[in-house]
Design a protein around this motif. Structure first.
Motif, PDB file in Angstrom:
ATOM      1  N   ALA A 174      29.840  39.055 -30.218  1.00  0.00           N
ATOM      2  CA  ALA A 174      29.756  38.512 -28.942  1.00  0.00           C
ATOM      3  C   ALA A 174      28.028  38.528 -28.426  1.00  0.00           C
ATOM      4  CB  ALA A 174      30.670  38.921 -28.080  1.00  0.00           C
ATOM      5  N   LEU A 175      27.680  39.899 -28.641  1.00  0.00           N
ATOM      6  CA  LEU A 175      26.455  39.969 -28.175  1.00  0.00           C
ATOM      7  C   LEU A 175      25.203  38.995 -28.974  1.00  0.00           C
ATOM      8  CD1 LEU A 175      26.067  44.018 -27.846  1.00  0.00           C
ATOM      9  CD2 LEU A 175      25.783  42.372 -25.933  1.00  0.00           C
ATOM     10  N   VAL A 176      25.455  38.885 -30.107  1.00  0.00           N
ATOM     11  CA  VAL A 176      24.171  38.222 -31.119  1.00  0.00           C
ATOM     12  C   VAL A 176      24.675  36.738 -30.530  1.00  0.00           C
ATOM     13  CG1 VAL A 176      23.970  37.116 -33.195  1.00  0.00           C
ATOM     14  CG2 VAL A 176      24.493  39.649 -32.953  1.00  0.00           C
ATOM     15  N   VAL A 177      25.874  36.225 -30.429  1.00  0.00           N
ATOM     16  CA  VAL A 177      26.010  34.739 -30.067  1.00  0.00           C
ATOM     17  C   VAL A 177      25.581  34.538 -28.812  1.00  0.00           C
ATOM     18  CG1 VAL A 177      27.715  33.023 -29.822  1.00  0.00           C
ATOM     19  CG2 VAL A 177      27.968  34.378 -31.714  1.00  0.00           C
ATOM     20  N   THR A 178      25.957  35.527 -27.793  1.00  0.00           N
ATOM     21  CA  THR A 178      25.395  34.978 -26.343  1.00  0.00           C
ATOM     22  C   THR A 178      24.011  35.613 -25.945  1.00  0.00           C
ATOM     23  OG1 THR A 178      26.322  37.149 -25.528  1.00  0.00           O
ATOM     24  CG2 THR A 178      27.980  35.454 -25.563  1.00  0.00           C
ATOM     25  N   ALA A 179      23.456  36.428 -26.682  1.00  0.00           N
ATOM     26  CA  ALA A 179      22.263  37.274 -26.003  1.00  0.00           C
ATOM     27  C   ALA A 179      21.013  36.905 -27.025  1.00  0.00           C
ATOM     28  CB  ALA A 179      22.463  38.842 -25.885  1.00  0.00           C
ATOM     29  N   GLN A 180      21.297  36.363 -28.419  1.00  0.00           N
ATOM     30  CA  GLN A 180      20.323  36.422 -29.218  1.00  0.00           C
ATOM     31  C   GLN A 180      19.067  35.422 -28.852  1.00  0.00           C
ATOM     32  OE1 GLN A 180      19.489  37.584 -33.003  1.00  0.00           O
ATOM     33  NE2 GLN A 180      17.877  37.321 -31.860  1.00  0.00           N
ATOM     34  N   LEU A 181      19.397  34.418 -28.275  1.00  0.00           N
ATOM     35  CA  LEU A 181      18.121  33.366 -27.920  1.00  0.00           C
ATOM     36  C   LEU A 181      17.369  34.105 -26.703  1.00  0.00           C
ATOM     37  CD1 LEU A 181      19.950  30.149 -28.462  1.00  0.00           C
ATOM     38  CD2 LEU A 181      18.360  31.114 -30.030  1.00  0.00           C
ATOM     39  N   PRO A 182      18.317  34.507 -25.736  1.00  0.00           N
ATOM     40  CA  PRO A 182      17.428  34.996 -24.449  1.00  0.00           C
ATOM     41  C   PRO A 182      16.597  36.189 -24.946  1.00  0.00           C
ATOM     42  CG  PRO A 182      19.863  34.529 -23.678  1.00  0.00           C
ATOM     43  CD  PRO A 182      19.658  34.444 -25.243  1.00  0.00           C
TER      44      PRO A 182
END
Length: 424
Positions: free
Chosen positions: A281-289
């Motif tokens: 969930a962290l990668v999917v939601t926070a990777q781009l920011p």
């Protein structure tokens, strides 16, 4: 890069955002990049629909001993990671399309074979075929994504790390969806799971037959000779591989050291599923920011160094609390902290490493270098995992193995070469 990339004009909204001091949104990606990023999503859905359930199938349905199950899984990893350099070199020599299509065809055959395999040798043959298939298509796709990301950056489309971060998100989303699909189909039987994985790759194969260009503009017709010798003499690239290998060794502790600590604290490994879901969930939601933030402030070397230090801090969290031997909910807090910090470190480090390779690879050798990054790093993980396993079983004071794991990523920062943008 070979050829002159087309300039990509930022939109009026992007220019206004820029004037306000913000990071402009990523312009629409060209069709080839969208296809390759979607490919990574589909690859991981098909693969992770099967892999998480393989060990249980081999131990119960096939009746293999535990050591033999471990050997089979190790052979699959070696046939994949160890041969990435072969797939990358073939992509340089023959182009992306034939290598990806061949890899998809072999993966379809491997999954179908695995669904009907009942003897030890049949299972080994199937998993070797499955691994070698990935050794063909993964470095071909990864190297072309990196090359297209550099063209995109040079054409004014935005930083290459943001494209590679999107590639990472697609892979992680596939790794999240795949096991859910596999668990749903496992209610029927394992053969159905294998056939579903094969069906995903049938769709990928059909899509690439139709959409993947036969000749991609700007690619060298053939690599210059002596690529392997040049790679082995490239100290900067080998140093990058070693540092990246230490990161992969640290990440591998999610499957080696972390389960042991979770079982000690909670009495079972049931909380592992929630910790893995937290990481995804962290990668999917926070990777781009995170990548957007890092691109605006850090060069590639500093981004990798920051990632390694975050990973080191994650292990330090467990090392500092391990002597207290907390259990229950409190005992799960340090493992959760490790997962969060390791995942944040991964988000800084992985796109930066992929973005760095094109600056080190010579003309026509990007596939070779991309494959070698995985193969050399895989050797580091192979050797390091054996040593880590010995540490965990050596009866040392509780904090010692975690202190060693803390020191390794911090020491790997010194391995990183200086970043000089632009390839030789």
């Amino acid at each position: 890069m070979t050829g002159t990339p087309a300039r990509v004009a930022p939109s009026a909204g992007a220019r206004a955002w820029w004037r306000r001091g913000g990071t402009p949104p990523l312009p629409p990606l060209p069709p080839l990049l969208r296809l390759l990023i979607g490919t990574q999503l589909a690859f991981n859905i098909g693969f992770f629909a099967v892999l998480p359930f393989l060990a249980e199938h081999l131990g119960t349905a096939v009746g293999m001993a535990g050591w033999l199950v471990g050997l089979v899984l190790g052979l699959r990893t070696f046939s994949q990671q160890g041969l990435f350099v072969v797939g990358g070199a073939l992509a340089d020599r023959y182009g992306v399309r034939p290598v990806v299509l061949a890899g998809c065809a072999l993966r379809i055959a491997g999954f179908a074979w695995l669904g009907w395999a009942e003897s030890t040798w049949a299972v080994i043959g199937a998993v070797l075929l499955i691994g070698f298939a990935a050794a063909l298509f993964s470095p071909a796709v990864e190297s072309e994504v990196a090359r297209q990301a550099v063209c995109w950056e040079e054409g004014g489309g935005g930083p290459r790390t943001r494209v590679l971060a999107l590639f990472t998100v697609a892979g992680q989303a596939g790794a999240f969806v795949g096991p859910l699909l596999g668990a749903l189909l496992l209610a029927v039987d394992f053969r159905t799971v294998c056939l579903a994985g094969a069906a995903v790759f049938v769709l990928v194969l059909a899509g690439h037959l139709r959409l993947l260009p036969q000749h991609i503009p700007g690619r060298a017709a053939a690599p210059a000779p002596g690529g392997a010798r040049a790679l082995l003499r490239d100290r900067r690239f080998l140093a990058l591989c070693l540092a990246y290998g230490v990161y992969l060794l640290a990440y591998n502790q999610l499957y080696l050291a972390l389960p042991l600590e979770v079982e000690r604290a909670a009495g079972s490994q049931a909380p592992l599923a929630w910790l893995f879901a937290l990481s995804s969930a962290l990668v999917v939601t926070a990777q781009l920011p995170v990548t957007r933030w890092a691109t605006a402030r850090l060069d590639l070397r500093r981004s990798m160094a920051a990632g390694l230090l975050l990973i080191s801090a994650g292990f330090a969290t467990v090392a500092a609390t391990r002597p207290a031997a907390w259990t229950g909910g409190a005992g799960l807090l340090p493992p959760a902290g490790l997962v969060v910090l390791l995942t944040l470190g991964q988000m800084l480090l992985a796109p930066a490493a992929r973005a760095w390779v094109p600056d080190l690879a010579g003309e026509g050798r990007l596939g070779l270098y991309t494959g070698a990054l995985s193969s050399v790093s895989g050797l580091v993980v192979l050797a390091g995992s054996a040593l880590t396993g010995s540490l965990l079983e050596a009866g040392l004071p509780a904090a010692v193995p975690w202190l060693v794991l803390t020191a390794l990523p911090a020491a790997a920062v010194a391995l990183l070469p200086r970043h000089r943008p632009g390839r030789p």
